[in-house]
Write an enzyme that holds these catalytic residues in place. Structure first.
Site, mmCIF file in Angstrom:
data_model
loop_
_atom_site.group_PDB
_atom_site.id
_atom_site.type_symbol
_atom_site.label_atom_id
_atom_site.label_comp_id
_atom_site.label_asym_id
_atom_site.label_seq_id
_atom_site.Cartn_x
_atom_site.Cartn_y
_atom_site.Cartn_z
ATOM 1 N N CYS A 117 15.989 -34.474 -46.701
ATOM 2 C CA CYS A 117 16.683 -35.142 -47.810
ATOM 3 C C CYS A 117 16.116 -36.555 -47.954
ATOM 4 O O CYS A 117 15.242 -36.966 -47.203
ATOM 5 C CB CYS A 117 18.179 -35.240 -47.534
ATOM 6 S SG CYS A 117 18.963 -33.709 -47.036
ATOM 7 N N ASP A 140 17.520 -39.460 -47.265
ATOM 8 C CA ASP A 140 17.865 -40.398 -46.194
ATOM 9 C C ASP A 140 18.237 -39.722 -44.877
ATOM 10 O O ASP A 140 18.509 -40.409 -43.886
ATOM 11 C CB ASP A 140 19.066 -41.256 -46.616
ATOM 12 C CG ASP A 140 18.981 -41.633 -48.076
ATOM 13 O OD1 ASP A 140 17.992 -42.289 -48.431
ATOM 14 O OD2 ASP A 140 19.857 -41.224 -48.862
ATOM 15 N N ARG A 184 -15.308 -54.046 -40.919
ATOM 16 C CA ARG A 184 -13.936 -54.038 -41.445
ATOM 17 C C ARG A 184 -13.199 -52.925 -40.697
ATOM 18 O O ARG A 184 -13.351 -51.743 -40.985
ATOM 19 C CB ARG A 184 -13.958 -53.771 -42.961
ATOM 20 C CG ARG A 184 -14.880 -54.726 -43.733
ATOM 21 C CD ARG A 184 -14.825 -54.503 -45.229
ATOM 22 N NE ARG A 184 -15.167 -53.162 -45.639
ATOM 23 C CZ ARG A 184 -16.379 -52.746 -45.992
ATOM 24 N NH1 ARG A 184 -17.409 -53.595 -45.981
ATOM 25 N NH2 ARG A 184 -16.588 -51.494 -46.349
ATOM 26 N N LYS A 233 -4.324 -54.352 -44.697
ATOM 27 C CA LYS A 233 -3.717 -54.055 -46.004
ATOM 28 C C LYS A 233 -2.595 -53.037 -45.820
ATOM 29 O O LYS A 233 -2.470 -52.429 -44.743
ATOM 30 C CB LYS A 233 -4.775 -53.551 -46.988
ATOM 31 C CG LYS A 233 -5.513 -52.280 -46.589
ATOM 32 C CD LYS A 233 -6.767 -52.124 -47.444
ATOM 33 C CE LYS A 233 -7.652 -51.008 -46.972
ATOM 34 N NZ LYS A 233 -7.543 -49.778 -47.696
ATOM 35 N N TYR A 289 19.495 -29.034 -49.151
ATOM 36 C CA TYR A 289 19.279 -28.716 -50.575
ATOM 37 C C TYR A 289 18.547 -27.390 -50.743
ATOM 38 O O TYR A 289 17.603 -27.090 -50.011
ATOM 39 C CB TYR A 289 18.441 -29.813 -51.228
ATOM 40 C CG TYR A 289 19.172 -31.120 -51.388
ATOM 41 C CD1 TYR A 289 20.273 -31.224 -52.234
ATOM 42 C CD2 TYR A 289 18.755 -32.248 -50.691
ATOM 43 C CE1 TYR A 289 20.933 -32.437 -52.385
ATOM 44 C CE2 TYR A 289 19.415 -33.462 -50.841
ATOM 45 C CZ TYR A 289 20.511 -33.540 -51.690
ATOM 46 O OH TYR A 289 21.167 -34.734 -51.832
ATOM 47 N N ARG A 293 -16.420 -46.559 -56.886
ATOM 48 C CA ARG A 293 -15.126 -47.224 -57.054
ATOM 49 C C ARG A 293 -15.306 -48.581 -57.727
ATOM 50 O O ARG A 293 -14.952 -48.737 -58.885
ATOM 51 C CB ARG A 293 -14.444 -47.340 -55.683
ATOM 52 C CG ARG A 293 -12.981 -47.653 -55.740
ATOM 53 C CD ARG A 293 -12.263 -47.345 -54.439
ATOM 54 N NE ARG A 293 -12.705 -48.122 -53.294
ATOM 55 C CZ ARG A 293 -12.170 -48.019 -52.081
ATOM 56 N NH1 ARG A 293 -11.170 -47.170 -51.868
ATOM 57 N NH2 ARG A 293 -12.615 -48.745 -51.074
ATOM 58 N N HIS A 314 -19.086 -49.859 -49.340
ATOM 59 C CA HIS A 314 -18.113 -49.012 -48.632
ATOM 60 C C HIS A 314 -18.626 -47.578 -48.660
ATOM 61 O O HIS A 314 -19.061 -47.097 -49.705
ATOM 62 C CB HIS A 314 -16.757 -49.120 -49.340
ATOM 63 C CG HIS A 314 -15.629 -48.480 -48.582
ATOM 64 N ND1 HIS A 314 -15.343 -48.783 -47.269
ATOM 65 C CD2 HIS A 314 -14.718 -47.549 -48.956
ATOM 66 C CE1 HIS A 314 -14.286 -48.074 -46.877
ATOM 67 N NE2 HIS A 314 -13.898 -47.316 -47.876
HETATM 68 N N1 PLP Z 1 -13.184 -51.382 -46.182
HETATM 69 C C1 PLP Z 1 -12.712 -50.963 -47.362
HETATM 70 C C2 PLP Z 1 -13.403 -51.427 -48.615
HETATM 71 C C3 PLP Z 1 -11.616 -50.118 -47.415
HETATM 72 O O1 PLP Z 1 -11.163 -49.693 -48.608
HETATM 73 C C4 PLP Z 1 -11.006 -49.706 -46.203
HETATM 74 C C5 PLP Z 1 -9.845 -48.805 -46.191
HETATM 75 O O2 PLP Z 1 -9.492 -48.096 -47.056
HETATM 76 C C6 PLP Z 1 -11.512 -50.178 -45.005
HETATM 77 C C7 PLP Z 1 -12.610 -51.016 -45.023
HETATM 78 C C8 PLP Z 1 -10.922 -49.782 -43.680
HETATM 79 O O3 PLP Z 1 -11.162 -48.438 -43.440
HETATM 80 P P1 PLP Z 1 -10.709 -47.760 -42.074
HETATM 81 O O4 PLP Z 1 -9.220 -47.852 -42.045
HETATM 82 O O5 PLP Z 1 -11.171 -46.368 -42.211
HETATM 83 O O6 PLP Z 1 -11.342 -48.525 -40.975
#
Ligand code: PLP
Length: 367
Positions: A309, A311, A218, A40, A263, A135, A165
């Site tokens: 800045c 850029d 995951r 992601k 700046y 969540r 999670h």
């Molecule tokens: N699973 C879920 C539901 C997540 O939201 C995330 C990351 O935010 C992950 C797995 C992966 O986590 P990590 O990058 O700590 O392995």
């Protein structure tokens, strides 16, 4: 946004490092445990399609993304593996997900009831259980049972997974983690339905809680070679950071004592100094809070002077360098290293945020 390919600021992604991290993790797991690469947020800034293709070459079992659009990007690039959307997808998109063979996370029975009115083909789903993250997901066993019973009656809903999670798997204190584990066990016991994947492990869980992976992990931040705990816990194998961030000096000058830079004129030279300008700024994701931190020029740490800045930013260097001299923001140059972790510590955040912030304007190169 198109990457700025005519500017000498680039992210270099080491595909072998990603493969090595994946293969190290593979060795830790039993053969029954599948690895889904979490790609992601543009693979945490590394480039989603390229990372997905990279781990596909070493036998990844599937991908996790946050949104349906991220999943579609992978399908459109020709990736065939299972893809799970971890976030809640509007039910109106259920048919599109089914069409594209994309698995969706389901957090309520109502979502399933609405989806069934819209579906004309089978949709794979993973039930989300909220065991303490607060969540998304089911919190009560009887609600999970009701969802399972509903799914059992539907031909068009395929129960592919059930998961939770953890909020604190990356911490030394395991009390809350174990409470969540208990709750996960309670919520997944005596269900009227079998799921192909039962999963609870992010990188931290897969590194430090080997007894708690169920049959799929995951795998996110550690795939990219970064430690999920920052520096709190030591990984069981050497994580190899895959991302280098580099730019070049595009302007350099000698300034007299008393010259203010950037700046707000927050920095003023106290003696004659050499100031170089770099074509990267906070619009590239190099946060304004990085002002005062260092970059590497010819193996030496050089401070960012004045405010970053949008850029551009300025650094103080010890000597005149030719235009085009390489500058490293994340990575190693002549044995001097700056990591995403160094940057994170400097601006009081986590390594995840540093790499996810690196914007699409920066060109990505793969070696
Ligand atoms: N699973 C879920 C539901 C997540 O939201 C995330 C990351 O935010 C992950 C797995 C992966 O986590 P990590 O990058 O700590 O392995």
């Amino acid at each position: 946004m198109k990457p700025s390919i005519h500017r000498p600021t680039q992210i270099i992604v080491d595909r072998q490092a990603i493969k090595n991290n994946f293969l190290h993790e593979r060795q830790l797991l039993n053969d029954e445990t599948a690895i889904f690469a979490v790609v992601k947020a543009n693979a945490y800034g590394h480039g989603a399609v390229a990372v997905a293709q990279t781990v596909s070459e070493v036998g990844v079992d599937g991908f996790c993304v946050a949104t349906l659009d991220e999943a579609l990007e992978l399908r459109q690039a020709g990736l065939q593996e299972t893809i799970l959307v971890l976030g809640v997808t509007p039910v109106q998109q259920a048919e599109l997900a089914a069409q594209m063979n994309i698995s969706l996370t389901v957090a309520t029975l109502e979502w399933l009831q609405q989806a069934i009115e819209l579906l004309t083909q089978p949709l794979k789903i993973h039930l989300a259980l909220d065991t303490g993250m607060g969540r998304i997901g089911f919190t009560q066993h009887d609600a999970v049972v009701s969802a399972c019973e509903f799914i059992q009656q539907q031909e068009l809903i395929i129960p592919e997974g059930i998961f939770t999670h953890f909020a604190t798997a990356d911490e030394a204190d395991t009390k809350y983690f174990h409470q969540q584990v208990q709750k996960f066990k309670q919520l997944t016991t005596n269900l009227p339905l079998k799921f192909k994947y039962v999963h609870c492990a992010n990188s931290a869980t897969s590194l430090w809680h080997l007894d708690c992976q169920s049959n799929m992990i995951r795998f996110g931040i550690a795939l990219y070679g970064l430690n999920p705990s920052g520096t709190a816990l030591t990984a069981p194998y050497e994580l190899q950071p895959a991302l280098t961030l580099q730019t070049e000096i595009v302007h350099i000058k000698k300034v007299p004592a008393g010259q203010s830079i950037s700046y707000g004129a927050t920095y003023t030279s106290s003696k004659p100094e050499i100031i170089a300008t770099l074509p990267i700024g906070y619009a590239d994701g190099w946060l304004r809070r990085m002002s005062g931190s260092s970059v590497i020029v010819a193996g030496q740490l050089c401070p960012i002077v004045g405010r970053v800045c949008m850029d551009q930013m300025m650094i103080k260097v010890p000597q005149m360098y030719p235009l085009g001299t390489k500058v490293t923001l994340i990575g190693t140059d002549q044995q001097t290293n700056l990591s995403a972790e160094t940057a994170a510590e400097y601006c009081d955040t986590i390594n995840y945020e540093i790499i996810c912030n690196l914007s699409d304007r920066i060109v990505r190169k793969y070696v």
